[in-house]
Structure formats: C-alpha cells, structure tokens
Design a protein around this motif. Structure first.
Motif, PDB file in Angstrom:
ATOM      1  N   SER A 147     -15.275   7.212   7.191  1.00 50.96           N
ATOM      2  CA  SER A 147     -14.375   6.085   7.435  1.00 50.96           C
ATOM      3  C   SER A 147     -13.035   6.323   6.746  1.00 50.96           C
ATOM      4  O   SER A 147     -12.940   7.138   5.824  1.00 50.96           O
ATOM      5  N   PRO A 148     -12.006   5.610   7.184  1.00 43.62           N
ATOM      6  CA  PRO A 148     -10.704   5.751   6.522  1.00 43.62           C
ATOM      7  C   PRO A 148     -10.738   5.121   5.135  1.00 43.62           C
ATOM      8  O   PRO A 148     -11.565   4.251   4.848  1.00 43.62           O
ATOM      9  N   THR A 149      -9.844   5.565   4.275  1.00 45.20           N
ATOM     10  CA  THR A 149      -9.824   5.087   2.897  1.00 45.20           C
ATOM     11  C   THR A 149      -8.422   4.645   2.510  1.00 45.20           C
ATOM     12  O   THR A 149      -7.423   5.107   3.079  1.00 45.20           O
ATOM     13  N   SER A 150      -8.360   3.780   1.529  1.00 44.83           N
ATOM     14  CA  SER A 150      -7.070   3.359   0.962  1.00 44.83           C
ATOM     15  C   SER A 150      -6.852   3.980  -0.410  1.00 44.83           C
ATOM     16  O   SER A 150      -5.895   3.641  -1.098  1.00 44.83           O
ATOM     17  N   PHE A 151      -7.737   4.874  -0.812  1.00 49.16           N
ATOM     18  CA  PHE A 151      -7.631   5.468  -2.145  1.00 49.16           C
ATOM     19  C   PHE A 151      -6.366   6.321  -2.273  1.00 49.16           C
ATOM     20  O   PHE A 151      -5.922   6.971  -1.327  1.00 49.16           O
ATOM     21  N   VAL A 152      -5.815   6.297  -3.481  1.00 49.58           N
ATOM     22  CA  VAL A 152      -4.669   7.138  -3.828  1.00 49.58           C
ATOM     23  C   VAL A 152      -5.075   7.983  -5.031  1.00 49.58           C
ATOM     24  O   VAL A 152      -5.616   7.465  -6.007  1.00 49.58           O
ATOM     25  N   GLU A 153      -4.841   9.283  -4.931  1.00 44.04           N
ATOM     26  CA  GLU A 153      -5.061  10.156  -6.082  1.00 44.04           C
ATOM     27  C   GLU A 153      -3.736  10.762  -6.519  1.00 44.04           C
ATOM     28  O   GLU A 153      -2.909  11.139  -5.685  1.00 44.04           O
ATOM     29  N   MET A 183      -5.690  -2.156  -3.966  1.00 43.81           N
ATOM     30  CA  MET A 183      -6.344  -3.252  -3.247  1.00 43.81           C
ATOM     31  C   MET A 183      -5.488  -3.803  -2.110  1.00 43.81           C
ATOM     32  O   MET A 183      -6.011  -4.351  -1.146  1.00 43.81           O
ATOM     33  N   ASP A 184      -4.161  -3.659  -2.227  1.00 42.68           N
ATOM     34  CA  ASP A 184      -3.288  -4.222  -1.191  1.00 42.68           C
ATOM     35  C   ASP A 184      -2.875  -3.186  -0.144  1.00 42.68           C
ATOM     36  O   ASP A 184      -1.946  -3.399   0.620  1.00 42.68           O
ATOM     37  N   LEU A 185      -3.577  -2.053  -0.097  1.00 39.53           N
ATOM     38  CA  LEU A 185      -3.276  -1.013   0.888  1.00 39.53           C
ATOM     39  C   LEU A 185      -4.379  -0.953   1.932  1.00 39.53           C
ATOM     40  O   LEU A 185      -5.561  -0.819   1.605  1.00 39.53           O
ATOM     41  N   THR A 186      -3.996  -1.079   3.206  1.00 43.62           N
ATOM     42  CA  THR A 186      -4.966  -1.028   4.299  1.00 43.62           C
ATOM     43  C   THR A 186      -5.499   0.389   4.468  1.00 43.62           C
ATOM     44  O   THR A 186      -4.718   1.341   4.521  1.00 43.62           O
ATOM     45  N   PRO A 187      -6.817   0.575   4.563  1.00 47.26           N
ATOM     46  CA  PRO A 187      -7.364   1.923   4.785  1.00 47.26           C
ATOM     47  C   PRO A 187      -6.813   2.519   6.074  1.00 47.26           C
ATOM     48  O   PRO A 187      -6.759   1.831   7.105  1.00 47.26           O
ATOM     49  N   ARG A 188      -6.425   3.778   6.006  1.00 45.91           N
ATOM     50  CA  ARG A 188      -5.967   4.451   7.228  1.00 45.91           C
ATOM     51  C   ARG A 188      -5.952   5.960   7.034  1.00 45.91           C
ATOM     52  O   ARG A 188      -5.922   6.460   5.915  1.00 45.91           O
ATOM     53  N   ALA A 189      -5.952   6.631   8.170  1.00 47.46           N
ATOM     54  CA  ALA A 189      -5.929   8.095   8.193  1.00 47.46           C
ATOM     55  C   ALA A 189      -4.990   8.538   9.310  1.00 47.46           C
ATOM     56  O   ALA A 189      -4.520   7.732  10.113  1.00 47.46           O
ATOM     57  N   TYR A 190      -4.730   9.845   9.355  1.00 45.42           N
ATOM     58  CA  TYR A 190      -3.857  10.429  10.384  1.00 45.42           C
ATOM     59  C   TYR A 190      -2.475   9.766  10.396  1.00 45.42           C
ATOM     60  O   TYR A 190      -1.845   9.623  11.439  1.00 45.42           O
ATOM     61  N   HIS A 191      -2.007   9.360   9.229  1.00 46.46           N
ATOM     62  CA  HIS A 191      -0.702   8.717   9.083  1.00 46.46           C
ATOM     63  C   HIS A 191       0.323   9.752   8.625  1.00 46.46           C
ATOM     64  O   HIS A 191      -0.020  10.892   8.288  1.00 46.46           O
ATOM     65  N   GLY A 192       1.561   9.338   8.571  1.00 41.37           N
ATOM     66  CA  GLY A 192       2.612  10.162   7.996  1.00 41.37           C
ATOM     67  C   GLY A 192       2.970   9.647   6.609  1.00 41.37           C
ATOM     68  O   GLY A 192       2.802   8.466   6.306  1.00 41.37           O
TER      69      GLY A 192
END
Length: 628
Positions: free
Chosen positions: A331-337, A352-361
């Motif tokens: 699944s997509p994640t909102s995690f930041v490393e 917590m205020d970031l919507t999970p997503r992938a394949y973004h720029g």
C-alpha cells in the motif's frame, strides 16, 4: 579579492561613537559597552535610500555650499554642512562645535583621507548610494567606520557579502571581525563552515590563520566536510607551513579530528606515519585512544562504529536528504525518512497530515519541498503539497490542470515543471509549470512523445527527459526542451529502453540509471554529455537492479534509494562517486519502498534537528521512529 587586515586601524576623535583603538586598553568598562552595541552593518536589512536629486545638483554646481573639507592629498571639496551632518554624527559634532559650546561653528575640516574615498562618502551623503568595488572597499569601509556613515558601512558589507568566495572568505571574515561588523562576520563564518573543503584547496590565507581561529573552525559540529581525512589534511597543511613554530599545537589540533570516521588504512598510513607523530611521544599519546578504537573495530569484521563514542561523534550534515512516500507492504505510505550522511543513518518520521501516496513527483525549491500528483491505490491526484522543514508543516498549493501519477518533475530557472504521467485513463505528453510566487500553474508546449514513468533533469539551461512508457511500449527515446524557444527536440536515444528510470545531471553529464526494459529490472546505467553530443555510454553497474527508485545528489555523489527489483520492494541505498567511478553501499532505509521520491535541502537553520546528534537515543544503537 584579498583583504589586508594588517594595516593600522584608523583611530577616531572624542566625537566618534566608537572609542579610538589607542584608548581601548585604558577604558575597559567603555570598551565592553562598545563591543556589545548592535552591529551597524546589517547587510541583509539594507535597502537603497532615495535622496532628493536637488541635493546633488547643488553639490555639482557648487551652489549654497557653506563648508570645506581638505583631504590628505590637499584637495579641497566644498560641501553643505547640514547634508553631511545628517549622515555622519562625526561631522555633525565638528561642524556645530558641540565640544566647545559658545565657540563659532566650524566651516573647514582637515581629514586624513584621500579625496577619492572622501568623494565616495559624499556621493552617499548626497545621493543615498556610492560605487563600492573590490578595489576600494578595503579602505572605504574603515573610512566610513571612522566617520560613522552607517549607510556606507551597510553598502560595503552588502558588497562583501556578495563577494564571498573560497579564495577570499577568510580575509573578509577577519576584516569584518576587525571592524566589528557582526552580521558580516557571522555570515562569513557560516560560509567558511559550509565551504571548508574548497577553502583548504583555494585560499592561500588558510596557512596564515591563527591557531585559535583554526581550532575554532575544526571543532565546529557544523563543519561541512565529506570525511574526517579532510580535517586531518587541514591540520597537516597548516602545521607544516611553519613546523618549527606550530608543532606545539599538534596535540590540540589532532584532538579536533574525529578519528572514528577515518578508515583504518588511512589512519595507519597517513596519520601514524606522519613525521611529527613519529618523532613526538606526546602526539602518540593523543592518538592512543584512536589506535585502540580502530584496533577493536578492525578485529570485528562487519561491526559498526559506536557513534556515541566521542571519537566517532558525527558532525551535523550541511545537506539533508528527504525520502517521501512510496509503495510499501502492499500500500502507499505517508512516511518520510531523512538521511544523515555524516552518521550514515536514516531516521523515520510519521507525518500525520500527509496523505499516503506513491508514484508522485518531488522537488526542492527555496528550501521547501513540493510533492506533486501521485496515486493512493484508487485515486490519481492533481494536488500539490509543500513542506517547510523549519516549521515542520505541510501546506496545500494550487492544483495542476491535470491529474498525474508516474509524473516527471524538475525545477528549472525558479519554476517547477510537471511532465507527462498517467491520469488514470491515458499516458500524457502534456507539460505544465508552476510559478511559486504567484501560486499558479500554466500549460506549456507538450512533448513529442507520451511518457509516463519517465525521468527528467535540468541541465545547462534546458530540460531533458528520457524513457518512460507510452501505453504500448517501453521507450528508449530522449528529448530536450528549450524554455526560450518553447520547443521540444529529440536527442540521441538511450542504449536501452527504460521506464521507472532515474535521470540525474551530474558533473557535466546526464546519467540514466536503472529502470525496467520491458523484460527485467536493470542495474545498468548510461551517461550522455549534451555539450559534446555523441552517443550514450555505459557506466559502472549498480549493485542492485531496481526500477521506480529515488535519486539525489549528496556530497557530490549520486545516491540511489529503494525501488523494486522485480520481485520485491527494497530498502537498499548505494552511491556513485564520480572520482573513482565506483558504487558504494550506504545504510539502508528503515522501510522497503518503491515508487518513492527524494530531494536534498541544504543549509537548513535547524539542520541539527534532522541529524544523528538530535535523533539518536544515547543508550540505544537502533534507529527510532519519531513522530513529526
């Protein structure tokens, strides 16, 4: 421009705001007050002052003048006492004879200043500005300081701030300190920390630093050095310039080097065999803890250095790498490393205020991070979110005209370009660009090919894009956009088709790395020099095959992060060194992720909060999760 800080400091009369240098030793209490006063230079607050044009017209025509200044070259300059008094407390005190009340006002002043520099100060008094150059600033600032013409001091400091370069920054820093230009001194010290490696190579004044100045630089946690070998080299260079007089400082300077971040091989061959160490028992005693540290570490293959050991205390990185979102565990994640390159450690944050997503720029502009488009498993987004690392907050920005996942994003000339991608129905050739100051997107010239899962980079005034998928086939074609003509043009095709590829502008070349060729994931790469033309050429293969991974330039190396290897998402990170043309392993991320993006922010005022020194738990060796 090199500044001579050894010339005699100009002393002042009793009318001056600052105390004459000859009196400072006697007036200790007064001295403290003067040195603590607010800095007059304030270069970042400087703005052009507009004075009435009639003032300069009267001066040029010699009309209504009521005073004379006789310069050191015996040239006389006619002035208006009121105008000069308005910009200089020094001249005001003399012209109105404030120290001899009841006596007639002065109309003639003799100054120990050449007419050339006096006219520059008068230019400011009558017009609000004057011509500061590399040739005159070394003398103009002391004269302005002597006469307390704050506006000219600001002009000089603003000029010097813009002139900071590796070859002259030490001179400017000393100059600023000498004349108590606190803000310029602060900016100069920051520049020295951030550009130390180049200063060591390019600045001839480095060898003339005082011992305490060098020690202050080398002990700084924020000293920006790729490795501690550079710090030892700095010690060696400075000491050997005057070995007889400086060898007494070796023990103290060696303690500035963080030997836990130096390879055992380098330590044995270059440090233990350095002649001043071989010849002096005291220097050997200073190095004994480092010898024990390296011996123990070398006896345990695969063991990592304990970063809580003072010898291995990492410095605070100048550059922070952010890896955002992606696809993990189905699944997509909102995690930041974030990655601390000095400690070679990743730290995981939950936003917590970031919507999970992938394949973004993802891109960075003005030390803000922009997250563009993407996919959350069901919806394709045209939304844009902006992250401020100083306030640790995300904000919505204007939406794109079209939803885009598998989008290629690049920053060029202060604008953000979103190229191609997939909107849930079709692969696109359209391009739009974002104006941050207006918070607006506009459509621009479409590409020649439909491309999703491609990659773009800005290089030499143009935008390049390579590979991708058009809905039927994986592409090996490449094209370039000229923002001036607003035209797309094909360039030489790559050696291999690549979607999920990463394109990086690095050392005068474009590197296309990894991807999927329609059959398998690739660990190969190729490079192209647009300025020389020709063909794409193969480069050293990566350790891991991967597609849909992130790339970033960090410490003048290409970092590749995560991705999909054909069977699973991976956390593996490796970096390419353009000096050795080799790949090296770096610490893996905490999460297996593909379809993520990464970017680098530099010089953050709160860089410490993203570093190992702030994130690590002293008693634990494991990376921790920190809510953001």
């Amino acid at each position: 421009m090199e500044l001579n800080t050894k010339h005699r400091k100009l002393s002042k009369t009793k009318n001056s705001v600052r105390i004459p240098s000859t009196a400072r030793s006697r007036l200790t209490k007064r001295k403290t007050v003067v040195r603590k006063r607010k800095c007059a230079c304030l270069p970042e607050n400087y703005s052009i002052v507009e004075f009435p044009p009639i003032w300069n017209e009267l001066r040029q025509n010699g009309q209504l003048c009521d005073g004379t200044i006789v310069c050191s070259d015996l040239k006389s300059i006619h002035v208006h006492r009121a105008i000069l008094s308005a910009v200089s407390p020094y001249f005001r005190a003399i012209f109105v004879n404030s120290l001899k009340k009841g006596e007639p006002e002065e109309t003639k002043i003799i100054v120990d200043v050449p007419s050339y520099h006096m006219k520059l100060i008068l230019d400011y008094a009558y017009t609000g500005t004057c011509a500061v150059t590399a040739e005159n600033v070394e003398y103009l600032l002391p004269y302005a300081d002597k006469f307390d013409v704050v506006g000219v001091i600001q002009l000089c400091c603003q000029f010097l701030l813009q002139e900071l370069r590796p070859h002259n920054c030490l001179g400017i820093f000393k100059f600023a300190r000498y004349y108590f230009c606190g803000e310029l001194e602060k900016k100069g010290k920051l520049y020295i920390r951030q550009n130390f490696s180049r200063i060591l190579k390019e600045c001839i004044e480095f060898k003339s630093l005082a011992y305490d100045e060098l020690e202050d630089i080398l002990r700084d946690d924020e000293l920006n050095v790729r490795n501690e070998e550079i710090v030892f080299q700095a010690v060696k260079t400075w000491v050997e310039y005057d070995l007889e007089n400086r060898k007494k400082y070796i023990p103290s300077l060696l303690s500035c080097v963080r030997f836990g971040h130096i390879s055992y091989k380098y330590f044995k061959l270059n440090i233990l065999q350095w002649q001043p160490v071989v010849d002096d028992m005291k220097n050997q005693e200073v190095l004994y803890p480092a010898i024990v540290f390296h011996t123990l570490l070398d006896s345990r293959p695969g063991a990592e250095a304990d970063l809580n050991d003072p010898l291995a205390r990492p410095r605070i990185p100048y550059e922070i790498l952010f890896a955002v979102g992606g696809w993990s565990a189905g699944s997509p994640t909102s995690f930041v490393e974030t990655y601390d390159t000095r400690a070679d450690r990743w730290f995981l944050s939950i936003h917590m205020d970031l919507t999970p997503r992938a394949y973004h720029g993802l891109c960075s502009l003005n030390n803000l991070i922009y997250m563009i488009g993407g996919f959350d498993g069901s919806d394709h987004f045209n939304t844009v979110r902006c992250y401020d690392p100083v306030t640790n907050t995300w904000h919505e920005r204007a939406c794109m005209y079209q939803a885009r996942c598998y989008v290629s994003v690049v920053v060029h000339d202060g604008l953000i370009y979103a190229l191609g991608g997939y909107n849930g129905r079709t692969r696109m050739s359209s391009v739009e660009r974002y104006y941050p100051n207006k918070n607006q997107w506009e459509m621009t010239t479409p590409m020649n090919k439909q491309r999703s899962d491609a990659s773009a980079a800005s290089f030499a005034g143009k935008i390049y894009i390579v590979g991708g998928f058009n809905g039927q086939e994986v592409l090996n074609s490449a094209e370039v956009f000229d923002p001036d003509s607003k035209q797309w043009t094909f360039i030489r095709s790559m050696l291999s088709p690549r979607s999920g590829v990463s394109l990086v502008a690095y050392r005068d070349c474009l590197f296309a790395l990894g991807g999927f060729n329609g059959y398998s994931r690739l660990n190969t790469g190729e490079r192209f020099n647009p300025q020389r033309g020709g063909d794409w050429q193969e480069v050293t293969e990566m350790f891991s095959a991967r597609s849909n991974f992130a790339t970033a330039l960090l410490d003048d190396m290409i970092f590749v992060i995560g991705g999909f290897n054909g069977s699973t998402t991976i956390p593996h990170v490796e970096c390419y060194d353009g000096d050795t043309l080799e790949w090296y392993d770096a610490a893996p991320m905490n999460l297996n992720r593909s379809a993520l993006s990464a970017c680098v922010l530099t010089g953050l005022p709160n860089a410490r909060s993203f570093s190992y020194l702030a994130k690590a738990v002293p008693a634990a060796g494991a990376d921790q999760v920190h809510p953001a």
